[in-house]
Write a protein that holds these residues in place. Structure first.
Motif, PDB file in Angstrom:
ATOM      1  N   THR A  11      11.855 -37.636 -16.022  1.00 27.02           N
ATOM      2  CA  THR A  11      10.909 -38.083 -14.996  1.00 27.02           C
ATOM      3  C   THR A  11      11.296 -37.548 -13.629  1.00 27.02           C
ATOM      4  O   THR A  11      10.452 -37.038 -12.887  1.00 27.02           O
ATOM      5  CB  THR A  11      10.849 -39.620 -14.955  1.00 27.02           C
ATOM      6  OG1 THR A  11      10.468 -40.109 -16.248  1.00 27.02           O
ATOM      7  CG2 THR A  11       9.858 -40.112 -13.923  1.00 27.02           C
ATOM      8  N   MET A  15       9.141 -34.838 -11.287  1.00 28.37           N
ATOM      9  CA  MET A  15       8.653 -35.310  -9.982  1.00 28.37           C
ATOM     10  C   MET A  15       8.867 -34.259  -8.892  1.00 28.37           C
ATOM     11  O   MET A  15       8.117 -34.211  -7.917  1.00 28.37           O
ATOM     12  CB  MET A  15       9.346 -36.612  -9.587  1.00 28.37           C
ATOM     13  CG  MET A  15       8.783 -37.833 -10.292  1.00 28.37           C
ATOM     14  SD  MET A  15       9.622 -39.358  -9.874  1.00 28.37           S
ATOM     15  CE  MET A  15       9.505 -39.399  -8.116  1.00 28.37           C
ATOM     16  N   LYS A  19       2.815 -29.578  -8.365  1.00 28.75           N
ATOM     17  CA  LYS A  19       1.724 -30.304  -9.025  1.00 28.75           C
ATOM     18  C   LYS A  19       0.771 -29.313  -9.699  1.00 28.75           C
ATOM     19  O   LYS A  19       0.498 -28.244  -9.168  1.00 28.75           O
ATOM     20  CB  LYS A  19       0.944 -31.127  -8.004  1.00 28.75           C
ATOM     21  CG  LYS A  19       1.802 -32.085  -7.198  1.00 28.75           C
ATOM     22  CD  LYS A  19       2.290 -33.234  -8.034  1.00 28.75           C
ATOM     23  CE  LYS A  19       3.005 -34.271  -7.194  1.00 28.75           C
ATOM     24  NZ  LYS A  19       4.419 -34.289  -7.356  1.00 28.75           N
TER      25      LYS A  19
END
Length: 153
Positions: A11, A15, A19
């Motif tokens: 995770t 992050m 994107k």
């Protein structure tokens, strides 16, 4: 416990990556040059040859012409109606390829969302107003309402 740490590591790693989603409604998408979108139709260039109707694999185009009221004109027929049923149109670009006068060309417009299927039947007036985002290789074929040619970009 080992699984939780492994999951948190994955995770945290994702992050920090770039994107991959788009802010679509607010930010327009960059489409490729050969994107096949909704057609633009110029009724003044149409010679009512019916080639676009004949080549359409889904038979979604209807075209009617009438006898030219001006007997001295070179054109024997004048376009009366030109309709496309986008409910069954597959945007295959065949109608634009066979048009000898480039009366119909593809654009980069693709938004046809509607709550009613009746809204997907587009007539000659709607298609002739659809002159934004004409594909780059067809810039000479379609002029915006101001009359100036679009830049070759």
């Amino acid at each position: 416990m080992k699984g939780i740490i492994k999951g948190l590591g994955l995770t945290l790693k994702t992050m920090t990556q770039k994107k991959v989603t788009y802010g679509y409604p607010d930010v327009p998408l960059e489409l490729p040059d050969r994107f096949r979108g909704i057609q633009y139709f110029d009724p003044e260039k149409c010679i009512v040859c019916n080639q676009c109707v004949r080549v359409c694999p889904t038979e979604c185009i209807t075209l009617t012409g009438k006898k030219n009221p001006d007997p001295e004109s070179k054109m024997k027929l004048v376009i009366e109606t030109y309709d496309i049923n986008f409910e069954i149109c597959i945007l295959c670009d065949l109608c634009t390829e066979v048009c000898p006068t480039e009366a119909i060309v593809m654009t980069n417009n693709f938004e046809l969302a509607s709550y009613s299927r009746d809204d997907l039947y587009k007539n000659m007036e709607w298609l002739s107003e659809n002159n934004t985002n004409v594909r780059k290789e067809n810039n000479n074929a379609a002029l915006p309402k101001g009359g100036a040619k679009k830049d070759a970009g």
